[in-house]
Design a protein around this motif. Structure first.
Motif, PDB file in Angstrom:
ATOM      1  N   ILE A  91       0.838  -1.228   0.000  1.00 42.67           N
ATOM      2  CA  ILE A  91       0.000   0.000   0.000  1.00 42.67           C
ATOM      3  C   ILE A  91       0.870   1.274   0.000  1.00 42.67           C
ATOM      4  N   ALA A  92       2.142   1.140   0.411  1.00 46.88           N
ATOM      5  CA  ALA A  92       3.048   2.302   0.425  1.00 46.88           C
ATOM      6  C   ALA A  92       3.396   2.767  -0.988  1.00 46.88           C
ATOM      7  N   GLN A  93       3.063   1.942  -1.991  1.00 39.57           N
ATOM      8  CA  GLN A  93       3.335   2.335  -3.378  1.00 39.57           C
ATOM      9  C   GLN A  93       2.262   3.298  -3.905  1.00 39.57           C
ATOM     10  N   ILE A  94       1.143   3.406  -3.197  1.00 43.72           N
ATOM     11  CA  ILE A  94      -0.006   4.174  -3.698  1.00 43.72           C
ATOM     12  C   ILE A  94       0.163   5.664  -3.353  1.00 43.72           C
ATOM     13  N   PRO A  95       0.277   6.523  -4.367  1.00 46.27           N
ATOM     14  CA  PRO A  95       0.536   7.942  -4.102  1.00 46.27           C
ATOM     15  C   PRO A  95      -0.502   8.596  -3.178  1.00 46.27           C
ATOM     16  N   GLN A  96      -1.783   8.238  -3.313  1.00 46.83           N
ATOM     17  CA  GLN A  96      -2.806   8.867  -2.444  1.00 46.83           C
ATOM     18  C   GLN A  96      -2.620   8.467  -0.979  1.00 46.83           C
ATOM     19  N   VAL A  97      -2.085   7.264  -0.753  1.00 47.16           N
ATOM     20  CA  VAL A  97      -1.810   6.839   0.630  1.00 47.16           C
ATOM     21  C   VAL A  97      -0.672   7.703   1.186  1.00 47.16           C
ATOM     22  N   VAL A 171      12.607  -9.723   3.110  1.00 47.68           N
ATOM     23  CA  VAL A 171      13.371  -8.475   3.243  1.00 47.68           C
ATOM     24  C   VAL A 171      13.841  -8.006   1.853  1.00 47.68           C
ATOM     25  N   ILE A 172      14.339  -8.951   1.055  1.00 46.96           N
ATOM     26  CA  ILE A 172      14.842  -8.597  -0.281  1.00 46.96           C
ATOM     27  C   ILE A 172      13.698  -8.108  -1.175  1.00 46.96           C
ATOM     28  N   ALA A 173      12.548  -8.789  -1.106  1.00 37.39           N
ATOM     29  CA  ALA A 173      11.401  -8.392  -1.949  1.00 37.39           C
ATOM     30  C   ALA A 173      10.889  -7.009  -1.535  1.00 37.39           C
ATOM     31  N   ARG A 174      10.870  -6.757  -0.232  1.00 30.69           N
ATOM     32  CA  ARG A 174      10.354  -5.470   0.269  1.00 30.69           C
ATOM     33  C   ARG A 174      11.299  -4.336  -0.120  1.00 30.69           C
ATOM     34  N   ASP A 175      12.618  -4.568   0.017  1.00 27.25           N
ATOM     35  CA  ASP A 175      13.607  -3.556  -0.395  1.00 27.25           C
ATOM     36  C   ASP A 175      13.418  -3.208  -1.864  1.00 27.25           C
ATOM     37  N   LYS A 176      13.213  -4.232  -2.684  1.00 27.82           N
ATOM     38  CA  LYS A 176      13.079  -4.010  -4.132  1.00 27.82           C
ATOM     39  C   LYS A 176      11.841  -3.138  -4.401  1.00 27.82           C
ATOM     40  N   ARG A 177      10.719  -3.496  -3.753  1.00 20.20           N
ATOM     41  CA  ARG A 177       9.493  -2.691  -3.942  1.00 20.20           C
ATOM     42  C   ARG A 177       9.725  -1.263  -3.468  1.00 20.20           C
ATOM     43  N   ASP A 178      10.381  -1.118  -2.309  1.00 18.98           N
ATOM     44  CA  ASP A 178      10.580   0.220  -1.736  1.00 18.98           C
ATOM     45  C   ASP A 178      11.520   1.068  -2.606  1.00 18.98           C
ATOM     46  N   ARG A 179      12.526   0.420  -3.202  1.00 19.45           N
ATOM     47  CA  ARG A 179      13.489   1.181  -4.020  1.00 19.45           C
ATOM     48  C   ARG A 179      12.967   1.487  -5.411  1.00 19.45           C
ATOM     49  N   GLU A 180      12.096   0.616  -5.916  1.00 15.74           N
ATOM     50  CA  GLU A 180      11.698   0.753  -7.318  1.00 15.74           C
ATOM     51  C   GLU A 180      10.357   1.442  -7.530  1.00 15.74           C
ATOM     52  N   ARG A 181       9.650   1.759  -6.440  1.00 11.91           N
ATOM     53  CA  ARG A 181       8.344   2.393  -6.644  1.00 11.91           C
ATOM     54  C   ARG A 181       8.523   3.801  -7.214  1.00 11.91           C
ATOM     55  N   ALA A 182       7.469   4.277  -7.914  1.00 11.34           N
ATOM     56  CA  ALA A 182       7.557   5.583  -8.560  1.00 11.34           C
ATOM     57  C   ALA A 182       7.416   6.709  -7.541  1.00 11.34           C
ATOM     58  N   SER A 183       6.599   6.486  -6.516  1.00 10.55           N
ATOM     59  CA  SER A 183       6.282   7.546  -5.561  1.00 10.55           C
ATOM     60  C   SER A 183       7.199   7.466  -4.337  1.00 10.55           C
ATOM     61  N   ALA A 184       8.039   8.486  -4.162  1.00  7.09           N
ATOM     62  CA  ALA A 184       8.930   8.575  -2.991  1.00  7.09           C
ATOM     63  C   ALA A 184       9.688   7.278  -2.713  1.00  7.09           C
ATOM     64  N   PRO A 185      10.477   6.790  -3.678  1.00  4.12           N
ATOM     65  CA  PRO A 185      11.225   5.549  -3.458  1.00  4.12           C
ATOM     66  C   PRO A 185      12.282   5.706  -2.364  1.00  4.12           C
ATOM     67  N   LEU A 186      12.678   4.560  -1.793  1.00  2.00           N
ATOM     68  CA  LEU A 186      13.770   4.558  -0.816  1.00  2.00           C
ATOM     69  C   LEU A 186      15.058   4.930  -1.531  1.00  2.00           C
ATOM     70  N   ARG A 187      15.696   6.008  -1.077  1.00  2.00           N
ATOM     71  CA  ARG A 187      17.033   6.330  -1.592  1.00  2.00           C
ATOM     72  C   ARG A 187      17.732   7.242  -0.592  1.00  2.00           C
ATOM     73  N   GLN A 188      19.049   7.215  -0.644  1.00  2.00           N
ATOM     74  CA  GLN A 188      19.832   8.068   0.255  1.00  2.00           C
ATOM     75  C   GLN A 188      19.792   9.496  -0.256  1.00  2.00           C
TER      76      GLN A 188
END
Ligand code: CDP
Length: 218
Positions: A91-97, A171-188
């Motif tokens: 659900i963190a991938q959803i921009p409205q969320v 953990v690996i699947a979640r990191d991938k989703r978090d880094r690759e999402r379009a809205s506010a991806p995980l990055r330094q």
């Protein structure tokens, strides 16, 4: 150095189970800062979607849940379960969320609870999106294997033992989703200090973080 006209803000980001929660909580205590675990906001939405039996790609329903969060939602027993973490990262991938949760996070950073000197927020996009003007930013990492090991120990301690291989692939699947999402991806963030905790015990990691932050929080 900090501008004392506005509250101090420490932005802490990093991948799953990197130690950022424990480090952030202890840093907050040490420097008299309020603490917000922003992952709990996403976990609460994920848990409520699972409980309601709603598909995790129902953007409208997830945004409604995010707008309707209330205090008891942050005390649910299921927030730390692996299934909740997985749902949270979907659900963190959803921009409205993300939009629905943004104002509360910024408000918390600007209005530290209980007359504290400032706030520590930990998450994935604190230094890049929520508080790009933070006083100081940390990006905390560790190898996926070490993070999975720590998460297994945490789960076992919480009475929910889980198999190492499953936790590692989660953990690996979640990191991938978090880094690759379009809205506010995980990055330094460009101006974040990097702290790799792979070979550090928790006390050493907290000490390193404090050493980095100290000049900004005097
Ligand atoms: O504790 P852990 O590092 O495993 O996860 P968490 O910080 O509780 O976050 C759970 C999930 O929420 C993450 O995998 C992200 O997908 C999402 N999240 C986010 O997108 N943005 C944040 N600021 C915090 C969490």
């Amino acid at each position: 150095m900090s501008d004392r006209a506005s509250p101090l803000v420490v932005a802490v980001d990093g991948p799953a189970a990197s130690g950022k929660g424990t480090i952030s909580r202890r840093i907050a205590g040490r420097f008299q800062l309020a603490y917000l675990d922003t992952g709990l906001l996403y976990r609460a939405v994920g848990a409520k979607m699972l409980e309601a039996g709603l598909p995790l790609n129902d953007q409208e329903a997830a945004a409604r849940m995010a707008r309707g969060l209330e205090q008891p939602d942050f005390h649910r027993q299921d927030l730390r379960l692996p299934a909740t973490a997985r749902a949270a990262s979907i659900i963190a991938q959803i921009p409205q969320v993300r939009q629905a949760l943004l104002e509360y996070q910024r408000w918390f950073a600007r209005n530290p609870l209980g007359g504290m000197r400032g706030a520590v927020l930990d998450g994935r996009d604190i230094g890049t999106v929520i508080c790009p003007d933070a006083t100081v930013k940390l990006f905390i990492t560790a190898s996926p294997e070490e993070r999975a090991r720590r998460r297994c120990a945490e789960l076992a301690q919480g009475g929910n033992p889980a198999d190492y291989a499953t936790v590692l692939s989660d953990v690996i699947a979640r990191d991938k989703r978090d880094r690759e999402r379009a809205s506010a991806p995980l990055r330094q963030a460009d101006d974040a200090h990097l702290l790799d905790t792979t070979n550090l015990a928790i006390d050493e990691a907290v000490a390193k973080a404090a050493e980095i932050l100290e000049p900004y929080l005097r």
